[in-house]
Write a protein that holds these residues in place. Structure first.
Motif, short mmCIF file in Angstrom:
data_model
loop_
_atom_site.label_atom_id
_atom_site.label_comp_id
_atom_site.label_asym_id
_atom_site.label_seq_id
_atom_site.Cartn_x
_atom_site.Cartn_y
_atom_site.Cartn_z
N SER A 88 0.84 -1.08 0.00
CA SER A 88 -0.05 -0.09 0.12
C SER A 88 0.97 1.18 0.04
CB SER A 88 -0.75 -0.01 1.26
OG SER A 88 -0.17 -0.02 2.57
N PHE A 89 0.37 2.38 -0.35
CA PHE A 89 1.30 3.59 -0.46
C PHE A 89 1.13 4.38 0.92
CE2 PHE A 89 1.97 8.05 -0.58
CZ PHE A 89 3.30 7.97 -1.42
N ASN A 90 2.11 4.37 1.99
CA ASN A 90 2.24 5.06 3.07
C ASN A 90 3.07 6.29 3.00
OD1 ASN A 90 0.50 3.23 4.22
ND2 ASN A 90 2.32 1.84 4.30
N LYS A 91 2.47 7.67 3.28
CA LYS A 91 2.99 8.90 3.15
C LYS A 91 3.92 8.76 4.36
CE LYS A 91 2.43 13.09 4.76
NZ LYS A 91 3.59 13.32 5.06
N PRO A 92 5.53 8.63 4.28
CA PRO A 92 6.19 8.86 5.48
C PRO A 92 6.03 10.13 6.05
CG PRO A 92 7.62 8.27 3.66
CD PRO A 92 6.31 8.67 3.19
N LYS A 93 5.86 10.05 7.47
CA LYS A 93 5.56 11.28 8.25
C LYS A 93 6.25 12.51 8.07
CE LYS A 93 2.77 9.83 12.39
NZ LYS A 93 3.01 8.32 12.29
N HIS A 94 7.51 12.25 7.79
CA HIS A 94 8.42 13.58 7.70
C HIS A 94 8.50 13.96 6.08
CE1 HIS A 94 10.98 10.14 7.06
NE2 HIS A 94 11.82 10.68 6.86
N PHE A 95 7.98 13.46 5.01
CA PHE A 95 7.84 13.76 3.89
C PHE A 95 6.48 14.59 3.49
CE2 PHE A 95 10.29 10.10 1.41
CZ PHE A 95 11.14 10.13 2.21
N PRO A 96 6.66 15.43 2.66
CA PRO A 96 5.51 16.39 2.01
C PRO A 96 4.56 15.50 1.45
CG PRO A 96 7.52 16.77 0.58
CD PRO A 96 7.79 15.87 1.70
N GLU A 97 3.28 16.23 1.25
CA GLU A 97 2.11 15.53 0.62
C GLU A 97 2.79 15.07 -0.79
OE1 GLU A 97 -0.78 14.69 1.48
OE2 GLU A 97 -0.26 15.22 3.49
N PRO A 98 2.26 13.87 -1.27
CA PRO A 98 2.63 13.49 -2.52
C PRO A 98 1.95 14.27 -3.65
CG PRO A 98 1.37 11.83 -1.47
CD PRO A 98 1.59 12.92 -0.55
N ILE A 99 2.39 14.25 -4.99
CA ILE A 99 1.99 14.98 -5.81
C ILE A 99 1.09 13.85 -6.83
CG2 ILE A 99 2.38 16.26 -8.39
CD1 ILE A 99 3.92 17.75 -6.38
N TYR A 100 1.33 12.69 -6.68
CA TYR A 100 0.56 11.81 -7.58
C TYR A 100 -1.00 11.42 -7.07
CZ TYR A 100 -0.61 7.60 -9.97
OH TYR A 100 -1.11 6.64 -10.90
N ASN A 101 -1.81 11.76 -7.86
CA ASN A 101 -3.22 11.54 -7.58
C ASN A 101 -3.91 10.23 -7.17
OD1 ASN A 101 -6.00 11.97 -6.98
ND2 ASN A 101 -6.04 13.48 -8.64
N PHE A 102 -3.79 9.95 -5.77
CA PHE A 102 -3.96 8.56 -5.67
C PHE A 102 -5.55 8.23 -5.63
CE2 PHE A 102 0.22 8.76 -3.94
CZ PHE A 102 0.64 7.51 -4.09
N SER A 103 -6.13 9.33 -5.55
CA SER A 103 -7.82 9.10 -5.79
C SER A 103 -8.14 8.53 -6.90
CB SER A 103 -8.67 10.34 -5.35
OG SER A 103 -8.31 11.36 -6.42
N LYS A 104 -7.34 8.82 -8.24
CA LYS A 104 -7.72 8.16 -9.49
C LYS A 104 -7.17 7.19 -9.67
CE LYS A 104 -8.73 12.61 -11.98
NZ LYS A 104 -8.06 13.85 -12.44
N ASN A 105 -6.30 6.52 -9.07
CA ASN A 105 -5.47 5.31 -9.10
C ASN A 105 -4.78 4.66 -7.73
OD1 ASN A 105 -4.24 2.98 -10.36
ND2 ASN A 105 -2.52 3.91 -11.07
N PRO A 106 -5.83 4.21 -6.86
CA PRO A 106 -5.53 3.83 -5.51
C PRO A 106 -4.69 2.56 -5.80
CG PRO A 106 -7.74 3.79 -5.92
CD PRO A 106 -7.34 4.13 -7.07
N VAL A 107 -3.66 2.41 -4.91
CA VAL A 107 -2.81 1.31 -5.07
C VAL A 107 -3.51 -0.02 -4.16
CG1 VAL A 107 -0.45 0.29 -4.31
CG2 VAL A 107 -0.60 2.75 -4.97
N THR A 108 -3.56 -1.01 -4.97
CA THR A 108 -4.07 -2.23 -4.37
C THR A 108 -2.92 -3.28 -4.58
OG1 THR A 108 -5.13 -3.06 -6.33
CG2 THR A 108 -6.60 -1.89 -4.93
N THR A 109 -2.98 -4.22 -3.72
CA THR A 109 -2.19 -5.50 -3.90
C THR A 109 -2.09 -5.99 -5.35
OG1 THR A 109 -2.45 -5.94 -1.46
CG2 THR A 109 -1.47 -7.75 -2.74
#
Ligand code: HEC
Ligand code: HEC
Length: 342
Positions: free
Chosen positions: A32-53
């Motif tokens: 799954s994609f987990n944003k590391p706490k110390h990273f900024p918000e990602p640019i990639y739009n996950f709502s249009k392509n959510p990561v699944t196994t």
């Protein structure tokens, strides 16, 4: 007696099955994609392509599949090797189909969810559009997309995997590229010593700390932490090469963009040599020597480097800086078998 043996065997069997189940669960949980706490918000739009196994596994299979090339010999993984930060380690410029050579050094692939453009010149602006470029590039994979899709459609394994990932066995380029993006955005490098220090799980040695301060004063304006790039295009004074590659200018045709290249990340440098867009430097020592002694007065040389014609550092400062750079190597990421060919 026999009963006991059967009971023991039974228990062992149950344990083995339980362990296998647990293994599956571990893999399921990891993908799954987990944003590391110390990273900024990602640019990639996950709502249009959510990561699944299922999407990740399909993307991984495509990434390592030679069928994406004309003669089925070259996969994305041929030039992007996991243990080398997904670069083509040891090659100054990439080698593709029929052993043809390109003009640029293969780029590392991780933390791509934070990128707003791709390639050394930023020529591709969306990750979901990216794979067409290497597939159809005559010196890389030299295949036509419709042929690739036909090869995939002929495979029951792929039809099944597309169904699991996207709910339909139909195969088209849009969902194929979405699956490949799901694999690529999951490649997150966030567990180097530097990250542990930021998370307060470790501390820098005195030498590393000194190097960190030198880094912040001299490099961070372009190689901005925590991703170690600000994703801009700059001229760092290495000068034109024999291939006369003009970098960002090739896309914009603006004189002010001549010889500007994307600022690369400094994570995992232990695995990604050689360095720069043409792989001209084999060692980090050579890179540092460039910044301290060899910066050339090109027309668009970045003002930060123009001021003192490079970055003036003493030998002790260089050693400290090198010590800091090694804290950006992330073995957890480089050795993650989930990201390797299965
Ligand atoms: C023949 C070697 C080769 C093959 C095969 C190859 N690449 Fe690359 N890749 C490169 C090179 C070289 C670059 C930098 C090219 C440039 O800047 O013009 C690159 C750049 C990239 C980037 C941009 C990264 C960034 O930070 O901007 C991505 C993403 C990427 N490749 C993904 C892929 C995918 C997906 C495939 C398979 C469909 C693939 N590559 C196949 C050599 C290769
Ligand atoms: C003005 C912006 C700027 C500054 C300041 C700067 N760099 Fe760079 N750096 C770049 C650019 C742009 C590139 C890519 C140039 C190319 O390939 O043509 C680069 C490339 C690199 C690379 C090669 C990475 C790779 O994967 O190929 C290393 C290593 C590096 N820089 C380290 C440093 C260090 C250490 C400092 C501080 C002493 C520093 N840089 C200061 C802009 C900068």
């Amino acid at each position: 007696m026999n009963k006991k043996i059967f009971m023991v065997l039974g228990i062992i069997l149950v344990l083995i099955i339980a362990c296998q189940k647990a293994d599956d669960v571990v893999e399921e949980a990891l993908v799954s994609f987990n944003k590391p706490k110390h990273f900024p918000e990602p640019i990639y739009n996950f709502s249009k392509n959510p990561v699944t196994t299922a999407g990740f596994k399909l993307g991984r299979k495509l990434f390592y599949d030679g069928q994406l090339s004309r003669d089925n010999s070259i996969s994305c993984g041929s030039c992007h090797i996991a243990e080398h930060g997904f670069t083509h380690h040891g090659h100054d410029v990439s080698h593709g189909i029929d052993d043809k050579v390109g003009i640029r050094n293969s780029m590392p692939l991780f933390n791509l969810a934070w990128s707003n453009s791709f390639f050394w010149d930023g020529g591709v602006f969306h990750l979901d559009l990216f794979p067409i470029a290497p597939i159809e590039n005559v010196v890389e994979m030299d295949e036509k997309l419709p042929n690739v899709l036909n090869k995939l459609r002929a495979s029951t394994t792929y039809r099944k995997m597309f169904e699991e990932a996207f709910g339909s066995p139909e195969i088209n380029s849009t969902i194929m590229f979405k699956a490949m993006s799901q694999f690529m955005v999951t490649l997150v490098s966030d567990n180097s010593k530097y990250d542990k220090v930021i998370r307060k799980e470790a501390t820098f040695s005195e030498q590393e700390l000194k190097g960190y301060q030198i880094f912040q004063a001299n490099c961070n304006s372009c190689h901005k932490e925590p991703l170690f790039t600000d994703h801009s295009f700059r001229d760092n004074g290495i000068g034109e090469n024999l291939a006369k590659d003009q970098g960002r200018w090739e896309i914009s045709q603006l004189e002010s963009d001549r010889l500007k290249f994307k600022v690369p990340t400094l994570r995992n440098l232990n695995a990604t040599a050689p360095y720069m867009h043409d792989g001209r430097f084999r060692t980090l020592e050579a890179v540092i020597r460039h910044y301290t002694q060899e910066v050339q007065p090109t027309d668009n040389l970045d003002p930060i480097l123009k001021k003192n014609m490079g970055i003036k550092l003493s030998d002790q400062e260089v050693s400290a800086l090198m010590a800091f750079l090694t804290t950006l190597n992330d073995e957890t990421f480089l050795k993650n078998t989930l990201f390797q060919e299965q």
